[in-house]
Design an enzyme around this catalytic site. Structure first.
Site, PDB file in Angstrom:
ATOM      1  N   CYS A 264      -5.790  15.387  -0.043  1.00  0.00           N
ATOM      2  CA  CYS A 264      -7.066  15.030  -0.653  1.00  0.00           C
ATOM      3  C   CYS A 264      -7.764  16.307  -1.095  1.00  0.00           C
ATOM      4  O   CYS A 264      -7.599  17.363  -0.471  1.00  0.00           O
ATOM      5  CB  CYS A 264      -7.945  14.274   0.346  1.00  0.00           C
ATOM      6  SG  CYS A 264      -9.534  13.768  -0.352  1.00  0.00           S
TER       7      CYS A 264
ATOM      8  N   THR B 227      -9.112   7.903   7.657  1.00  0.00           N
ATOM      9  CA  THR B 227      -7.705   7.743   7.283  1.00  0.00           C
ATOM     10  C   THR B 227      -6.906   9.003   7.580  1.00  0.00           C
ATOM     11  O   THR B 227      -7.373  10.108   7.324  1.00  0.00           O
ATOM     12  CB  THR B 227      -7.605   7.436   5.774  1.00  0.00           C
ATOM     13  OG1 THR B 227      -8.390   6.292   5.484  1.00  0.00           O
ATOM     14  CG2 THR B 227      -6.172   7.192   5.368  1.00  0.00           C
TER      15      THR B 227
ATOM     16  N   PHE C 275       0.852  -1.192   0.000  1.00  0.00           N
ATOM     17  CA  PHE C 275       0.000   0.000   0.000  1.00  0.00           C
ATOM     18  C   PHE C 275       0.885   1.238   0.000  1.00  0.00           C
ATOM     19  O   PHE C 275       1.828   1.329   0.795  1.00  0.00           O
ATOM     20  CB  PHE C 275      -0.910   0.015   1.230  1.00  0.00           C
ATOM     21  CG  PHE C 275      -2.229  -0.660   1.008  1.00  0.00           C
ATOM     22  CD1 PHE C 275      -3.396   0.078   0.914  1.00  0.00           C
ATOM     23  CD2 PHE C 275      -2.306  -2.037   0.866  1.00  0.00           C
ATOM     24  CE1 PHE C 275      -4.619  -0.536   0.695  1.00  0.00           C
ATOM     25  CE2 PHE C 275      -3.516  -2.669   0.644  1.00  0.00           C
ATOM     26  CZ  PHE C 275      -4.682  -1.918   0.556  1.00  0.00           C
TER      27      PHE C 275
ATOM     28  N   CYS D 252     -16.243  15.452   1.997  1.00  0.00           N
ATOM     29  CA  CYS D 252     -16.264  14.121   2.607  1.00  0.00           C
ATOM     30  C   CYS D 252     -15.888  14.258   4.078  1.00  0.00           C
ATOM     31  O   CYS D 252     -14.749  14.596   4.395  1.00  0.00           O
ATOM     32  CB  CYS D 252     -15.276  13.174   1.907  1.00  0.00           C
ATOM     33  SG  CYS D 252     -15.161  11.559   2.704  1.00  0.00           S
TER      34      CYS D 252
ATOM     35  N   GLU E 263      -7.178   3.312  -5.618  1.00  0.00           N
ATOM     36  CA  GLU E 263      -8.441   3.588  -4.935  1.00  0.00           C
ATOM     37  C   GLU E 263      -8.632   5.104  -4.918  1.00  0.00           C
ATOM     38  O   GLU E 263      -7.832   5.830  -4.330  1.00  0.00           O
ATOM     39  CB  GLU E 263      -8.405   3.018  -3.520  1.00  0.00           C
ATOM     40  CG  GLU E 263      -8.233   1.500  -3.521  1.00  0.00           C
ATOM     41  CD  GLU E 263      -8.335   0.866  -2.143  1.00  0.00           C
ATOM     42  OE1 GLU E 263      -8.405   1.613  -1.148  1.00  0.00           O
ATOM     43  OE2 GLU E 263      -8.346  -0.375  -2.086  1.00  0.00           O
TER      44      GLU E 263
ATOM     45  N   CYS F 237     -14.162  10.363   6.562  1.00  0.00           N
ATOM     46  CA  CYS F 237     -12.920   9.644   6.291  1.00  0.00           C
ATOM     47  C   CYS F 237     -12.307   9.113   7.579  1.00  0.00           C
ATOM     48  O   CYS F 237     -12.258   9.807   8.599  1.00  0.00           O
ATOM     49  CB  CYS F 237     -11.933  10.578   5.603  1.00  0.00           C
ATOM     50  SG  CYS F 237     -10.399   9.776   5.125  1.00  0.00           S
TER      51      CYS F 237
END
Length: 213
Positions: free
Chosen positions: A34, A54, A28, A49, A119, A52
């Site tokens: 973002c 993460t 990964f 969003c 992703e 999240c």
């Protein structure tokens, strides 16, 4: 030319936990940044969003850092794969990979024999030579990418119906229970929706059940 400077939050070797490739050994590589949320808690409530789970701020995670060019980043990724083992598989995630991912790094990794998965939230254009594309749409954002290998919708989201995505050109349609204080209730809702709408399959974050990254 090898495009300059990639900012990576973290990189590690693990099993893919979600979707059609769940259980597959994978490197990964999580990009910093973002376009739908700054990653700062104070901005969460106003973000496009806001659910999240993460951490994609900074370059301070395991294996993270700033990489001068595609060759340097691809060498770092390759170093995480078990020596001389085939089936090299890499998942670019984030944050949002579309902010940094380019043909240079994709080409370098293909030269090293990696299959490349991405992703993405689907709001930005991506290099064309990606081998496995997962789009995870977010409410109140517009999808630029409307075809791929799997569409994985976190469920339930306010202002989003799974039906609105059913006409898009994806091989797999997954619903994934939102991981918050109502996780158990969300999981039951997601199971029920899939049973009533069998176009959709259930995706569980199995890595969380297994206790791995």
């Amino acid at each position: 030319t090898l495009k300059g400077m990639y900012q990576i939050k973290e990189m590690y070797y693990t099993l893919q936990g979600e979707g059609a490739r769940a259980g597959r050994p994978s490197v990964f590589c999580r990009f910093t940044g973002c376009n739908l949320w700054s990653g700062r808690e104070k901005d969460r409530s106003e973000a496009v969003c806001n659910f999240c789970d993460t951490d994609f701020v900074g370059v301070d995670g395991p294996g993270g850092g700033k990489f001068a060019d595609a060759l340097e980043l691809s060498n770092a990724i390759e170093s995480l794969w078990p020596s001389n083992e085939p089936n090299k598989y890499l998942v670019f995630t984030g944050g949002e990979p579309g902010l940094q991912l380019d043909d240079a790094i994709v080409d370098q990794l293909h030269l090293k024999g990696f299959e490349i998965a991405v992703e993405t939230n689907g709001t930005l254009d991506l290099p064309l030579k990606i081998d496995w594309l997962t789009v995870s749409p977010k409410a109140d954002s517009s999808l630029k990418i409307q075809a791929g290998n799997e569409l994985k919708l976190v469920y339930p989201q306010v202002n989003v119906s799974p039906q609105s995505y059913e006409g898009l050109d994806f091989e797999n349609f997954y619903l994934q229970p939102m991981d918050n204080a109502d996780k158990d209730k969300n999981t039951q809702k997601t199971i029920q929706y899939c049973l009533e709408n069998p176009k959709w399959k259930l995706s569980l974050q199995t890595h969380k059940y297994m206790g791995i990254a």
